[in-house]
Design an enzyme around this catalytic site. Sequence first.
Site, PDB file in Angstrom:
ATOM      1  N   SER A  37      -3.220  15.740 -12.886  1.00 18.99           N
ATOM      2  CA  SER A  37      -4.547  15.751 -13.502  1.00 18.99           C
ATOM      3  C   SER A  37      -4.787  17.145 -14.056  1.00 18.99           C
ATOM      4  O   SER A  37      -4.120  18.104 -13.649  1.00 18.99           O
ATOM      5  CB  SER A  37      -5.601  15.423 -12.432  1.00 18.99           C
ATOM      6  OG  SER A  37      -6.900  15.773 -12.849  1.00 18.99           O
ATOM      7  N   LYS A  63      -4.859  17.670  -5.960  1.00 18.16           N
ATOM      8  CA  LYS A  63      -4.083  17.836  -7.189  1.00 18.16           C
ATOM      9  C   LYS A  63      -3.432  19.216  -7.270  1.00 18.16           C
ATOM     10  O   LYS A  63      -2.336  19.358  -7.823  1.00 18.16           O
ATOM     11  CB  LYS A  63      -4.974  17.566  -8.403  1.00 18.16           C
ATOM     12  CG  LYS A  63      -5.388  16.101  -8.521  1.00 18.16           C
ATOM     13  CD  LYS A  63      -4.182  15.161  -8.580  1.00 18.16           C
ATOM     14  CE  LYS A  63      -4.575  13.713  -8.716  1.00 18.16           C
ATOM     15  NZ  LYS A  63      -3.403  12.802  -8.797  1.00 18.16           N
ATOM     16  N   TYR A 112     -10.639  16.066  -4.188  1.00 15.20           N
ATOM     17  CA  TYR A 112      -9.722  15.660  -5.259  1.00 15.20           C
ATOM     18  C   TYR A 112      -8.987  16.869  -5.821  1.00 15.20           C
ATOM     19  O   TYR A 112      -7.760  16.846  -6.000  1.00 15.20           O
ATOM     20  CB  TYR A 112     -10.504  14.960  -6.370  1.00 15.20           C
ATOM     21  CG  TYR A 112      -9.653  14.489  -7.521  1.00 15.20           C
ATOM     22  CD1 TYR A 112      -8.859  13.351  -7.403  1.00 15.20           C
ATOM     23  CD2 TYR A 112      -9.634  15.172  -8.732  1.00 15.20           C
ATOM     24  CE1 TYR A 112      -8.079  12.907  -8.460  1.00 15.20           C
ATOM     25  CE2 TYR A 112      -8.863  14.737  -9.789  1.00 15.20           C
ATOM     26  CZ  TYR A 112      -8.083  13.610  -9.652  1.00 15.20           C
ATOM     27  OH  TYR A 112      -7.303  13.173 -10.704  1.00 15.20           O
ATOM     28  N   ASP A 125       0.861  -1.183   0.000  1.00 11.78           N
ATOM     29  CA  ASP A 125       0.000   0.000   0.000  1.00 11.78           C
ATOM     30  C   ASP A 125       0.897   1.232   0.000  1.00 11.78           C
ATOM     31  O   ASP A 125       1.716   1.416   0.909  1.00 11.78           O
ATOM     32  CB  ASP A 125      -0.877  -0.016   1.252  1.00 11.78           C
ATOM     33  CG  ASP A 125      -1.887   1.122   1.296  1.00 11.78           C
ATOM     34  OD1 ASP A 125      -1.757   2.088   0.515  1.00 11.78           O
ATOM     35  OD2 ASP A 125      -2.811   1.057   2.129  1.00 11.78           O
TER      36      ASP A 125
END
Length: 257
Positions: free
Chosen positions: A139, A156, A152, A56
């Site tokens: 992104s 980013k 999110y 992980d």
Amino acid sequence: MLLNRRVVVTGAGSGIGKAIVKRFLKEGACVLAVVRKPEQVEEFASHKDFSFVVGDVNDYSTNELAVTSAIKKWGGLDVMIANAGVWDFFKKLQKMSVTELEDGFSQIMSTNVKAVLMAAHASYSELNKTNGCLITTGSNACFRPGGGGPLYTASKYALRGIVGQLALDFAPNVRVCGVAPGATDTPISGTDALNQRQKSMNSDRSRLDSMGQHIPLGRVSSPEEHTDLYVMLASANGARYITGTVLVSDGGLTAGQ
């Protein structure tokens, strides 16, 4: 372009990460993949220049194991690609409970931000020896809202800052860059905190079609379409003067910004 380049790729079990592994092996690199399950990379098992570790990326020990395993197998490390990430499926702040907000923030920031810092920390010493590079997967949400929900997008934007700061801190021996894909046909999932672990972006084809309508090129991308940028950045000679920047691969979505 990547002959004998020694590379670690996190989040390599699917999507962009898996496409990077396939392309880099084709280009002659030695690739160690970080995956959650061995069966995710069975197709590469017989390749002489491929190896993997299971773990992980939210655990420092996994990042450390990946680096030490690459060094043990190939004698060093030239490229660390911190690719692992999770999405929030456009979850709006006002639709979250307090618990979802607190735990969702922790989990998304852990995978999308802290895990990148851990990968950087674990690999820096070796990359400094080899004049290597760290590459992150960002992104279009690094540059504009609308690529996800607030959790999110926050992660980013933070990642974009990390690229710039580490480029300063790791210079002159280690280059630090990112690739910012736009909407991509991948099975990227969400977090347990937002009850999205079992969801995947490309399981809803109508969602992808809707995303494609907002992109100048008229469609979402395939994972493979982003790999050229990773190859260039990871090569020994193809990007020698590029550091501290995130290269956009979004079909024109951020054009003019």
